[in-house]
Design an enzyme around this catalytic site. Sequence first.
Site, mmCIF file in Angstrom:
data_model
loop_
_atom_site.group_PDB
_atom_site.id
_atom_site.type_symbol
_atom_site.label_atom_id
_atom_site.label_comp_id
_atom_site.label_asym_id
_atom_site.label_seq_id
_atom_site.Cartn_x
_atom_site.Cartn_y
_atom_site.Cartn_z
ATOM 1 N N CYS A 185 -5.175 6.414 -3.016
ATOM 2 C CA CYS A 185 -4.455 5.169 -3.292
ATOM 3 C C CYS A 185 -3.128 5.547 -3.929
ATOM 4 O O CYS A 185 -3.080 5.966 -5.089
ATOM 5 C CB CYS A 185 -5.280 4.281 -4.230
ATOM 6 S SG CYS A 185 -4.463 2.739 -4.692
ATOM 7 N N CYS A 196 0.871 -1.174 0.000
ATOM 8 C CA CYS A 196 0.000 0.000 0.000
ATOM 9 C C CYS A 196 0.905 1.221 0.000
ATOM 10 O O CYS A 196 1.649 1.436 0.966
ATOM 11 C CB CYS A 196 -0.904 -0.025 1.229
ATOM 12 S SG CYS A 196 -1.915 1.464 1.434
#
Length: 180
Positions: A146, A12
């Site tokens: 993101c 991530c």
Amino acid sequence: YRNADGSLAEMCGNGTRVFGRYLSDNDLVLGSQVLIGTRAGARELTFHIDGTITTDMGEVSLGEQVQVGLGERSWPAVGVDVGNPHAVVVLPPGESVAALDLTQPPTWAPAEAFPEGVNVEFVQVVSPGHLAMRVFERGSGETRSCGTGVCAAALAMGVWSGTADESSTWRVDVPGGSLT
């Protein structure tokens, strides 16, 4: 890193920066760089004097073209690997990412292109070098930002616009803020 549904993600991008902030705030970083391990491999964090943190995302590569569906609509998309899988949809001129209903997960074809699922980025060109984006992340649904998705969108746009090189910079506005 675990998604909201408990599934594992390879990495991530924003999560690496949050982890870096924790390390920095707790005086666990010596110098301006630190290497951390992810399921996608080691990633280097750089701590800047202005307090920002940059994650080197590692090798990024384009994949195959797929078709992404959302409700009654569908668009061509390109697969991008940023250590985790992405499908980037560039909306046609005049269409806005704000108008999309991301309460339901997008679909893709062929299904075997992403057997473990995929993060889908919907991108709107604001101006040269400036994008607006919303993302539906596998295992989490729509998220406010993101980091790997921003990189996937910037690479896809750089390739399509002919500006994909190490010196190109993209500003990408997401509901949670802006990333460069």
